[in-house]
Enzyme design. Structure first.
Site, PDB file in Angstrom:
ATOM      1  N   PRO A 284       0.830  -1.209   0.000  1.00 21.20           N
ATOM      2  CA  PRO A 284       0.000   0.000   0.000  1.00 21.20           C
ATOM      3  C   PRO A 284       0.862   1.256   0.000  1.00 21.20           C
ATOM      4  O   PRO A 284       1.970   1.235   0.562  1.00 21.20           O
ATOM      5  CB  PRO A 284      -0.805  -0.085   1.299  1.00 21.20           C
ATOM      6  CG  PRO A 284      -0.436  -1.341   1.989  1.00 21.20           C
ATOM      7  CD  PRO A 284       0.663  -2.016   1.219  1.00 21.20           C
ATOM      8  N   ASP A 285       0.375   2.321  -0.622  1.00 26.08           N
ATOM      9  CA  ASP A 285       1.137   3.578  -0.552  1.00 26.08           C
ATOM     10  C   ASP A 285       0.926   4.186   0.841  1.00 26.08           C
ATOM     11  O   ASP A 285       0.428   3.513   1.751  1.00 26.08           O
ATOM     12  CB  ASP A 285       0.764   4.528  -1.711  1.00 26.08           C
ATOM     13  CG  ASP A 285      -0.662   5.040  -1.623  1.00 26.08           C
ATOM     14  OD1 ASP A 285      -1.351   4.764  -0.627  1.00 26.08           O
ATOM     15  OD2 ASP A 285      -1.103   5.734  -2.561  1.00 26.08           O
ATOM     16  N   PHE A 286       1.284   5.438   1.012  1.00 26.38           N
ATOM     17  CA  PHE A 286       1.203   6.040   2.341  1.00 26.38           C
ATOM     18  C   PHE A 286      -0.081   6.837   2.553  1.00 26.38           C
ATOM     19  O   PHE A 286      -0.752   6.697   3.556  1.00 26.38           O
ATOM     20  CB  PHE A 286       2.414   6.975   2.569  1.00 26.38           C
ATOM     21  CG  PHE A 286       3.709   6.231   2.505  1.00 26.38           C
ATOM     22  CD1 PHE A 286       4.227   5.645   3.644  1.00 26.38           C
ATOM     23  CD2 PHE A 286       4.403   6.094   1.316  1.00 26.38           C
ATOM     24  CE1 PHE A 286       5.413   4.916   3.597  1.00 26.38           C
ATOM     25  CE2 PHE A 286       5.592   5.381   1.257  1.00 26.38           C
ATOM     26  CZ  PHE A 286       6.097   4.789   2.397  1.00 26.38           C
ATOM     27  N   ARG A 287      -0.421   7.682   1.570  1.00 30.49           N
ATOM     28  CA  ARG A 287      -1.428   8.705   1.837  1.00 30.49           C
ATOM     29  C   ARG A 287      -2.782   8.494   1.177  1.00 30.49           C
ATOM     30  O   ARG A 287      -3.669   9.315   1.355  1.00 30.49           O
ATOM     31  CB  ARG A 287      -0.870  10.091   1.448  1.00 30.49           C
ATOM     32  CG  ARG A 287       0.301  10.472   2.310  1.00 30.49           C
ATOM     33  CD  ARG A 287       0.932  11.794   1.970  1.00 30.49           C
ATOM     34  NE  ARG A 287       2.023  12.045   2.906  1.00 30.49           N
ATOM     35  CZ  ARG A 287       3.241  11.507   2.800  1.00 30.49           C
ATOM     36  NH1 ARG A 287       3.528  10.707   1.773  1.00 30.49           N
ATOM     37  NH2 ARG A 287       4.169  11.759   3.701  1.00 30.49           N
TER      38      ARG A 287
ATOM     39  N   ASN B 257      11.159   5.376  -3.210  1.00 29.66           N
ATOM     40  CA  ASN B 257      10.819   4.043  -2.707  1.00 29.66           C
ATOM     41  C   ASN B 257      12.052   3.333  -2.168  1.00 29.66           C
ATOM     42  O   ASN B 257      13.159   3.514  -2.672  1.00 29.66           O
ATOM     43  CB  ASN B 257      10.184   3.205  -3.817  1.00 29.66           C
ATOM     44  CG  ASN B 257       8.898   3.838  -4.313  1.00 29.66           C
ATOM     45  OD1 ASN B 257       8.336   4.695  -3.635  1.00 29.66           O
ATOM     46  ND2 ASN B 257       8.446   3.430  -5.478  1.00 29.66           N
TER      47      ASN B 257
ATOM     48  N   ASP C 142      12.002  -0.075  -1.864  1.00 32.18           N
ATOM     49  CA  ASP C 142      11.822  -1.506  -2.157  1.00 32.18           C
ATOM     50  C   ASP C 142      12.814  -2.057  -3.181  1.00 32.18           C
ATOM     51  O   ASP C 142      12.843  -3.268  -3.423  1.00 32.18           O
ATOM     52  CB  ASP C 142      10.373  -1.779  -2.602  1.00 32.18           C
ATOM     53  CG  ASP C 142       9.931  -0.888  -3.768  1.00 32.18           C
ATOM     54  OD1 ASP C 142      10.781  -0.508  -4.605  1.00 32.18           O
ATOM     55  OD2 ASP C 142       8.724  -0.586  -3.852  1.00 32.18           O
TER      56      ASP C 142
ATOM     57  N   HIS D 238      15.416   7.763  -0.270  1.00 28.34           N
ATOM     58  CA  HIS D 238      15.062   7.430   1.114  1.00 28.34           C
ATOM     59  C   HIS D 238      15.713   6.121   1.569  1.00 28.34           C
ATOM     60  O   HIS D 238      15.246   5.496   2.509  1.00 28.34           O
ATOM     61  CB  HIS D 238      13.539   7.348   1.271  1.00 28.34           C
ATOM     62  CG  HIS D 238      12.869   8.690   1.065  1.00 28.34           C
ATOM     63  ND1 HIS D 238      11.513   8.846   0.916  1.00 28.34           N
ATOM     64  CD2 HIS D 238      13.388   9.941   0.978  1.00 28.34           C
ATOM     65  CE1 HIS D 238      11.231  10.131   0.748  1.00 28.34           C
ATOM     66  NE2 HIS D 238      12.347  10.814   0.773  1.00 28.34           N
TER      67      HIS D 238
ATOM     68  N   CYS E 140      24.525   3.807  17.916  1.00 29.09           N
ATOM     69  CA  CYS E 140      25.988   3.793  17.769  1.00 29.09           C
ATOM     70  C   CYS E 140      26.414   3.525  16.329  1.00 29.09           C
ATOM     71  O   CYS E 140      27.604   3.576  16.022  1.00 29.09           O
ATOM     72  CB  CYS E 140      26.610   2.777  18.717  1.00 29.09           C
ATOM     73  SG  CYS E 140      26.328   1.069  18.222  1.00 29.09           S
TER      74      CYS E 140
HETATM   75  P1  OAD Z   1       2.146   8.779  -1.219  1.00 28.79           P
HETATM   76  O1  OAD Z   1       1.360   7.695  -0.577  1.00 28.79           O
HETATM   77  O2  OAD Z   1       2.242  10.073  -0.525  1.00 28.79           O
HETATM   78  O3  OAD Z   1       1.592   9.064  -2.692  1.00 28.79           O
HETATM   79  C1  OAD Z   1       1.345   8.025  -3.589  1.00 28.79           C
HETATM   80  C2  OAD Z   1       0.665   8.611  -4.814  1.00 28.79           C
HETATM   81  O4  OAD Z   1       0.537   7.578  -5.783  1.00 28.79           O
HETATM   82  C3  OAD Z   1      -0.729   9.140  -4.560  1.00 28.79           C
HETATM   83  O5  OAD Z   1      -0.906  10.350  -5.276  1.00 28.79           O
HETATM   84  C4  OAD Z   1      -1.651   8.029  -5.080  1.00 28.79           C
HETATM   85  O6  OAD Z   1      -2.884   8.489  -5.569  1.00 28.79           O
HETATM   86  C5  OAD Z   1      -0.813   7.507  -6.217  1.00 28.79           C
HETATM   87  N1  OAD Z   1      -1.051   6.099  -6.548  1.00 28.79           N
HETATM   88  C6  OAD Z   1      -1.191   5.047  -5.716  1.00 28.79           C
HETATM   89  N2  OAD Z   1      -1.303   3.898  -6.393  1.00 28.79           N
HETATM   90  C7  OAD Z   1      -1.240   4.233  -7.700  1.00 28.79           C
HETATM   91  C8  OAD Z   1      -1.293   3.502  -8.920  1.00 28.79           C
HETATM   92  N3  OAD Z   1      -1.393   2.168  -8.947  1.00 28.79           N
HETATM   93  N4  OAD Z   1      -1.196   4.176 -10.082  1.00 28.79           N
HETATM   94  C9  OAD Z   1      -1.076   5.539 -10.083  1.00 28.79           C
HETATM   95  N5  OAD Z   1      -1.013   6.285  -8.973  1.00 28.79           N
HETATM   96  C10 OAD Z   1      -1.091   5.640  -7.799  1.00 28.79           C
HETATM   97  O7  OAD Z   1       3.607   8.166  -1.515  1.00 28.79           O
HETATM   98  P2  OAD Z   1       4.942   8.970  -1.871  1.00 28.79           P
HETATM   99  O8  OAD Z   1       4.661  10.199  -2.632  1.00 28.79           O
HETATM  100  O9  OAD Z   1       5.883   7.983  -2.441  1.00 28.79           O
HETATM  101  O10 OAD Z   1       8.869   8.694   3.210  1.00 28.79           O
HETATM  102  O11 OAD Z   1       5.425   9.366  -0.415  1.00 28.79           O
HETATM  103  C11 OAD Z   1       6.638  10.055  -0.252  1.00 28.79           C
HETATM  104  C12 OAD Z   1       7.255   9.688   1.066  1.00 28.79           C
HETATM  105  O12 OAD Z   1       6.307   9.847   2.125  1.00 28.79           O
HETATM  106  C13 OAD Z   1       7.661   8.243   1.212  1.00 28.79           C
HETATM  107  O13 OAD Z   1       8.896   7.945   0.596  1.00 28.79           O
HETATM  108  C14 OAD Z   1       7.712   8.024   2.686  1.00 28.79           C
HETATM  109  C15 OAD Z   1       6.421   8.722   3.049  1.00 28.79           C
HETATM  110  O14 OAD Z   1       6.321   9.183   4.335  1.00 28.79           O
HETATM  111  C16 OAD Z   1       9.360   8.364   4.429  1.00 28.79           C
HETATM  112  O15 OAD Z   1       8.844   7.549   5.149  1.00 28.79           O
HETATM  113  C17 OAD Z   1      10.582   9.107   4.850  1.00 28.79           C
END
Ligand code: OAD
Length: 339
Positions: free
Chosen positions: A38-41, A112, A114, A131, A142
């Site tokens: 799953p993504d984050f937001r 990412n 991964d 990241h 340490c």
């Molecule tokens: P986000 O979860 O913030 O954003 C993911 C984006 O991808 C969103 O705009 C979703 O709508 C979109 N999305 C998800 N699945 C998709 C799909 N199959 N096709 C097209 N779009 C899709 O993730 P990041 O922007 O990567 O950092 O987040 C940035 C950073 O915030 C991460 O590296 C992490 C997090 O906190 C740390 O933990 C330091």
């Protein structure tokens, strides 16, 4: 008026005629959701909403170095579900590898951790994992490295690994960049290089552009240079520049469309199949494949219950102490001071 599809045809023509040869890409969690992370937001399905039962001070705290230094348990509750051990690259990762194979990928910034772009075949020198990654780990206090086999075990069972150095006791952290930590030194170098080198096209995929400093990268591209966004929704300042193309939908679907426009459809599927085969072989050798996976929700729920239980114990302990102290100092302290 030009539509996204005529713009896309135009870009495909410019790539085919050799007018576009230097592509810089920026990727985020959205290119790996099809691999099962799953993504984050994204509301509800995103990791941050799923963490609600843990009642963290705020969701990002799970990746904040200060929070981790005293409460590493939430991170290890989700570590297994986010660890790339049995993930397979997606068609979007394969597309980046195809761009590299055709000598069209100048550079890839990925947020990412991964490493799926590497698994797909993007050469390491063309990628910056801004990241960090899971490839190694060390004590967060340490900084002494921690053995791979012990780390793998900790991730498998969801327990916090602690530093083996005498008298340290710090929690071990993979070499991923937490909030409150610096990005790899190479980031600044590559960011500076981006503003100086000639870029013919910027490709941004699967990111909300909510986290700095990567969120500012698309803005560093010279005006007039085309920028393609492939994402579920518009993000950042995409759509405000003349050369912007917003392909809204899933990364894999849009990437396939772009590959078809370029006449690369079969080659893309071939590269993808090879990459998946390679990763499955590595996973088999690593022994992760054969195991029953506890889901992310289950691991979060288990920890939430443990934390509630620990909270109850400490409440009980507190009451016992209050009673004890109350009796002991009844003559000097008014009872309500313990309330
Ligand atoms: P986000 O979860 O913030 O954003 C993911 C984006 O991808 C969103 O705009 C979703 O709508 C979109 N999305 C998800 N699945 C998709 C799909 N199959 N096709 C097209 N779009 C899709 O993730 P990041 O922007 O990567 O950092 O987040 C940035 C950073 O915030 C991460 O590296 C992490 C997090 O906190 C740390 O933990 C330091």
């Amino acid at each position: 008026m030009t539509s996204a599809s005529t713009n896309l045809t135009d870009i495909a023509n410019r790539i085919q005629t050799g007018e576009v040869t230097r592509i810089v890409a920026l990727t985020g969690a959205g290119i790996s959701t099809a691999a099962g992370v799953p993504d984050f937001r994204t509301p509800t399905s995103g990791l941050y909403d799923q963490l609600a039962p843990l009642k963290l001070p705020y969701p990002e705290a799970i990746f904040h170095i200060n929070y981790f230094s005293h409460t590493p348990e939430p991170f290890y509750a989700i570590a297994r579900a986010r660890h790339p051990r049995n993930l397979r690259p997606t068609i979007s990762h394969a597309f980046l590898a195809l761009l590299a194979r055709k000598n069209l990928l100048s550079f890839l910034f990925t947020q990412n951790i991964d490493s799926l772009e590497l698994d797909a075949g993007v050469p390491a020198e063309k990628v910056l994992q801004t990241h960090g990654s899971w490839k190694a780990q060390r004590c967060h206090k340490c900084k002494v490295p921690y053995p791979d086999d012990l780390m793998q075990r900790a991730i498998r069972v969801g327990e916090v690994p602690y530093c083996l150095e005498a008298g340290c006791g710090g929690a071990v952290k993979p070499d991923v960049v937490f909030f409150g930590e610096s990005l790899p030194e190479r980031y600044e170098v590559e960011e500076r290089r981006l503003t100086r080198k000639k870029v013919d096209l910027m490709l941004v995929m699967g990111t909300s552009l909510k986290v700095a400093p990567c969120s500012r990268l698309p803005g560093l591209i010279e005006e007039g240079v085309p920028r393609i966004l492939i994402n579920r929704e518009k993000v950042g300042d995409f759509g405000t520049r003349k050369g912007d193309i917003c392909l809204l939908g899933t990364c894999d679907e849009k990437v396939r469309r772009l590959a078809d426009e370029l006449g690369w459809g079969d080659e893309l599927e071939g590269i993808w199949a090879e990459a998946v085969g390679r990763k499955e072989e590595t996973n088999r050798r690593g022994g992760w494949d054969s195991e029953e996976e506890p889901g992310l929700e289950e691991s979060i729920q288990k920890l939430a219950e443990k934390m509630t239980e620990a909270g109850r114990i400490s409440q009980g302990h507190r009451r016992m102490l209050e009673q004890h102290l109350g009796e002991k100092f009844a003559h000097v302290l008014p009872r309500k001071s313990f309330g």
